[in-house]
Design an enzyme around this catalytic site. Structure first.
Site, short mmCIF file in Angstrom:
data_model
loop_
_atom_site.label_atom_id
_atom_site.label_comp_id
_atom_site.label_asym_id
_atom_site.label_seq_id
_atom_site.Cartn_x
_atom_site.Cartn_y
_atom_site.Cartn_z
N HIS A 100 94.49 15.57 -22.48
CA HIS A 100 95.68 16.39 -22.18
C HIS A 100 96.86 16.03 -23.08
O HIS A 100 97.88 15.55 -22.59
CB HIS A 100 96.11 16.16 -20.72
CG HIS A 100 95.07 16.48 -19.69
ND1 HIS A 100 95.13 16.01 -18.41
CD2 HIS A 100 93.95 17.23 -19.76
CE1 HIS A 100 94.09 16.46 -17.72
NE2 HIS A 100 93.34 17.19 -18.52
N GLY A 153 98.89 28.93 -25.36
CA GLY A 153 100.17 29.37 -25.89
C GLY A 153 99.99 30.60 -26.78
O GLY A 153 100.71 31.61 -26.64
N MET A 165 89.99 23.43 -14.56
CA MET A 165 90.83 23.12 -13.40
C MET A 165 92.22 23.70 -13.58
O MET A 165 92.92 23.37 -14.54
CB MET A 165 90.94 21.59 -13.19
CG MET A 165 89.62 20.96 -12.78
SD MET A 165 89.74 19.17 -12.77
CE MET A 165 90.53 18.89 -11.19
N ASN A 210 96.29 18.41 -14.38
CA ASN A 210 95.70 19.06 -15.55
C ASN A 210 96.63 20.17 -16.01
O ASN A 210 97.12 20.95 -15.20
CB ASN A 210 94.34 19.63 -15.18
CG ASN A 210 93.50 18.64 -14.40
OD1 ASN A 210 93.91 18.20 -13.33
ND2 ASN A 210 92.37 18.30 -14.91
N GLU A 237 91.24 13.14 -10.74
CA GLU A 237 90.24 14.20 -10.65
C GLU A 237 88.89 13.54 -10.37
O GLU A 237 88.53 12.57 -11.03
CB GLU A 237 90.26 14.95 -11.99
CG GLU A 237 89.06 15.75 -12.32
CD GLU A 237 89.09 16.20 -13.80
OE1 GLU A 237 90.18 16.39 -14.39
OE2 GLU A 237 87.99 16.33 -14.36
N GLU A 272 93.12 31.26 -36.54
CA GLU A 272 92.48 30.18 -35.78
C GLU A 272 91.59 29.39 -36.73
O GLU A 272 90.78 29.96 -37.45
CB GLU A 272 91.67 30.78 -34.62
CG GLU A 272 90.72 29.83 -33.93
CD GLU A 272 91.37 28.55 -33.39
OE1 GLU A 272 92.38 28.64 -32.68
OE2 GLU A 272 90.85 27.45 -33.73
N VAL A 312 95.83 26.60 -41.12
CA VAL A 312 97.16 26.60 -41.73
C VAL A 312 97.52 25.17 -42.16
O VAL A 312 97.37 24.23 -41.39
CB VAL A 312 98.22 27.14 -40.75
CG1 VAL A 312 99.61 27.06 -41.37
CG2 VAL A 312 97.89 28.58 -40.37
P1 FDA Z 1 94.98 24.54 -27.48
O1 FDA Z 1 94.50 23.25 -28.01
O2 FDA Z 1 94.28 25.14 -26.33
O3 FDA Z 1 94.96 25.64 -28.64
C1 FDA Z 1 95.39 25.39 -29.95
C2 FDA Z 1 94.53 26.19 -30.91
O4 FDA Z 1 95.14 26.19 -32.19
C3 FDA Z 1 93.13 25.62 -31.10
O5 FDA Z 1 92.18 26.65 -30.97
C4 FDA Z 1 93.16 25.05 -32.51
O6 FDA Z 1 91.90 25.09 -33.16
C5 FDA Z 1 94.18 25.94 -33.20
N1 FDA Z 1 94.88 25.28 -34.32
C6 FDA Z 1 95.48 24.07 -34.31
N2 FDA Z 1 96.05 23.80 -35.49
C7 FDA Z 1 95.78 24.87 -36.29
C8 FDA Z 1 96.09 25.15 -37.65
N3 FDA Z 1 96.79 24.31 -38.41
N4 FDA Z 1 95.64 26.34 -38.16
C9 FDA Z 1 94.94 27.21 -37.39
N5 FDA Z 1 94.62 26.97 -36.10
C10 FDA Z 1 95.04 25.81 -35.55
N6 FDA Z 1 93.31 21.26 -18.78
C11 FDA Z 1 93.37 21.77 -17.52
O7 FDA Z 1 94.42 22.26 -17.10
N7 FDA Z 1 92.26 21.72 -16.73
C12 FDA Z 1 91.09 21.16 -17.14
O8 FDA Z 1 90.11 21.15 -16.39
C13 FDA Z 1 91.04 20.60 -18.45
N8 FDA Z 1 89.92 19.98 -18.91
C14 FDA Z 1 89.83 19.57 -20.22
C15 FDA Z 1 88.64 19.07 -20.72
C16 FDA Z 1 88.53 18.73 -22.07
C17 FDA Z 1 87.26 18.17 -22.60
C18 FDA Z 1 89.65 18.92 -22.93
C19 FDA Z 1 89.57 18.59 -24.39
C20 FDA Z 1 90.83 19.42 -22.43
C21 FDA Z 1 90.94 19.75 -21.08
N9 FDA Z 1 92.11 20.29 -20.57
C22 FDA Z 1 92.17 20.72 -19.27
C23 FDA Z 1 93.32 20.42 -21.42
C24 FDA Z 1 93.59 21.86 -21.85
O9 FDA Z 1 92.44 22.43 -22.42
C25 FDA Z 1 94.76 21.85 -22.86
O10 FDA Z 1 95.89 21.31 -22.21
C26 FDA Z 1 95.10 23.25 -23.37
O11 FDA Z 1 94.00 23.83 -24.03
C27 FDA Z 1 96.28 23.20 -24.32
O12 FDA Z 1 96.66 24.51 -24.65
P2 FDA Z 1 97.47 24.82 -25.97
O13 FDA Z 1 97.70 26.28 -26.06
O14 FDA Z 1 98.63 23.93 -26.02
O15 FDA Z 1 96.53 24.35 -27.18
#
Ligand code: FDA
Length: 509
Positions: free
Chosen positions: A447, A16, A111, A485, A364, A35, A239
């Site tokens: 997820h 996002g 994925m 995913n 998967e 971040e 934050v």
């Molecule tokens: P995302 O979590 O990516 O980003 C949020 C960011 O904001 C993070 O870097 C965080 O540190 C930061 N943040 C949060 N709060 C904060 C604060 N208060 N202050 C400052 N920074 C802050 N999906 C898929 O489609 N295919 C796949 O193969 C996989 N495999 C997979 C494996 C594993 C181990 C995980 C953990 C997850 C997956 N996923 C996945 C899920 C996918 O990674 C996930 O859906 C997305 O990263 C979500 O994207 P967002 O932008 O919503 O948040």
């Protein structure tokens, strides 16, 4: 304590946040991005290399003295560190998330799966699905560098024996199989196997970060945004909450060191604010700002429609499948059982059982690269979430709680059981001793989705209701499940929101 005044602030650098940063900077807007995790590329990658699955160092794990990954051996460390994989533990659910510039893209399996069109429409009844299929999904695929494994490579490499066996077993059990695109470069992977480049996917790297091969966000969206010269990313900035001011927002930030200790405080005043901390991170910011920042105008839906995308981790012990296979004359396994001692960490196959009304799921076929034959087939099963959970803020712990109970996940375990039973009946196999009690892990969440849903907490373009110039474009917008995913969908939705926001909300300048 420092203070800054800026125009556009993005919190979070996952999908996002990265889409917001690119589209804002391309529209000539200066952007500051905060971040909480590390910028892993800074100072020539001082905190890298990332750890593999077998010998994790403390850069594998976010502020914990032991690794927290499912299934893997637990490694212990002397010192806590702002490592790349976080696990947030709640009463009945453990939510995993990536930490650092790139968010989840740093740790995920890459994925890039497009959801079912009909399910996307069901989840987002107010969106124009054809427009998504014609415009925003292709755009997301292009920007994320999505590619597919060639049949030729897939069929012959020992590193995908686990997937071929998984597909052949699924086929034999009467399930439909799909090949799944990915952002890991399969050209790179082939070179790894040929010994021409350093190994990453073929060297057990994935959930603690890939050192090579994966086109994570710092190589795609964020790289492009940085190239405009208008993006300033500040890492180790966490934050705490936000407050509304006359001209915009005040954001209260803790600067942390790599041990997680707060070393300074910062207050940032901004005009436009993009909350992109991921489903849990963004929802937590909204709820904390309600309680600590007196922001009372949010829609009452904040925190609701949360889910784990119906995730259940499950598996099968395959030791007894050898004899069945010989009988069944299924491919390749006539001569050997198991999933192979060599396994790529990057999943490329899935089982599509979505159309079954009673047991709708997508599974998967996951690798379990332990460096030896472990006779275990692993699956991440993804389900609908007909009864979503909820996130609330509890002032007594100054933190959120996730309300996630049997009514939210029982059907996911039933579906996983149905799936495993059919697989075992057709192929042999028993519950895996390597996995959880009974072999099902419904408390795992890779997820997280929802908490600030599109069309409920925000308008249909991610503008937060009740406040001006406050936006959300991450996984918090997706209500509880999307059936596959989720990052491709999150990226497509962010693209769609940002197009409209830039067109309409930046006009006056
Ligand atoms: P995302 O979590 O990516 O980003 C949020 C960011 O904001 C993070 O870097 C965080 O540190 C930061 N943040 C949060 N709060 C904060 C604060 N208060 N202050 C400052 N920074 C802050 N999906 C898929 O489609 N295919 C796949 O193969 C996989 N495999 C997979 C494996 C594993 C181990 C995980 C953990 C997850 C997956 N996923 C996945 C899920 C996918 O990674 C996930 O859906 C997305 O990263 C979500 O994207 P967002 O932008 O919503 O948040």
């Amino acid at each position: 304590h420092t203070e800054e005044n800026i125009e556009n602030l993005v919190i979070g650098s996952g999908y996002g946040g990265a889409v917001a940063a690119l589209r804002l900077t391309q529209a000539d807007k200066k952007v500051v991005m905060l971040e909480m995790g590390l910028n892993w590329e800074k100072e020539e990658g001082k905190y890298k290399p990332f750890s593999d699955l077998i010998t994790p160092k403390n850069n594998s794990t976010w502020l914990n003295k032991a690794t927290q990954a499912p299934m893997m051996n637990i490694a212990r460390f002397n010192k806590k560190f702002t490592g790349v994989l976080d696990r947030m533990d709640f009463e009945n659910i453990k939510v995993y998330a990536g930490r650092g510039v790139g968010g989840g893209s740093l740790v995920n399996g890459g994925m890039a799966v497009q959801p079912k069109k009909a399910y996307f429409q069901e989840i987002f009844p107010d969106l124009n699905v054809d427009q998504f299929w014609d415009t925003y999904f292709p755009l997301a695929q292009k920007e994320l560098d999505v590619n597919e494994i060639s049949d030729e490579y897939y069929e012959q490499t020992p590193y995908y024996k686990f997937a071929r066996v998984g597909e052949s077993e699924a086929h034999h059990a009467g399930f439909e199989i799909v090949r799944v695109p990915n952002v890991y470069s399969f050209e790179y992977m082939k070179k790894e196997e040929a010994g021409e480049v350093p190994k990453s996917a073929l060297a057990k790297e994935v959930i603690y970060g890939n050192n090579h091969g994966k086109q994570s966000l710092e190589k795609t969206y964020l790289k492009k945004a940085l190239e405009t010269g208008l993006l300033n990313i500040q890492d180790l900035h966490r934050v705490d909450y936000i407050k509304k001011t006359e001209k915009g927002y005040t954001v209260y930030v803790d600067l942390i060191d790599t041990a997680g200790l707060v070393i300074a405080k910062k207050t940032i005043h901004c005009q436009k604010l993009f909350l992109n901390g991921g489903s849990v991170g963004t929802t937590k910011l909204l709820l904390a700002s309600m309680h600590k920042g007196k922001m009372k105008n949010f829609d009452k839906s904040v925190g609701s429609h949360w889910g784990n995308n119906g995730n259940v981790m499950t598996g099968r012990n395959m030791v007894n499948t050898l004899f069945n296979r010989v009988e069944n004359e299924s491919t390749e396994s006539n001569y050997s059982t198991g999933t192979g001692s060599k396994q790529s960490t990057i999943p490329v196959s899935g089982i599509d059982h979505w159309e079954d009304k009673k047991h709708a799921f997508f599974a998967e076929i996951s690798p379990l690269p332990m460096g030896m034959e472990v006779y275990t087939a692993l699956y991440l099963v993804i389900n609908k979430v007909p009864v979503p959970g909820r996130i609330s803020f509890d002032p007594s712990i100054n933190d959120i709680r996730i309300h996630w109970e049997e009514k939210n996940f029982k059907h996911t375990v039933d579906n996983a059981k149905y799936f495993i039973k059919k697989m075992n009946k057709a192929n042999g196999g028993t519950p895996s001793g390597l996995l959880w009690k009974g072999g099902y892990g419904p408390d795992i969440c890779y997820h997280p989705l929802g908490g600030a849903v599109l069309g409920k907490t925000t308008d249909l373009y991610g503008r937060v209701k009740g406040y001006e110039h406050l936006y959300i474009t991450d996984g918090a917008l997706v209500p509880a499940s999307i059936g596959v995913n989720p990052f491709l969908t999150i990226t497509a939705i962010a693209e769609y929101c940002m197009e409209e926001i830039i067109k309409s909300d930046f006009q006056e300048e």
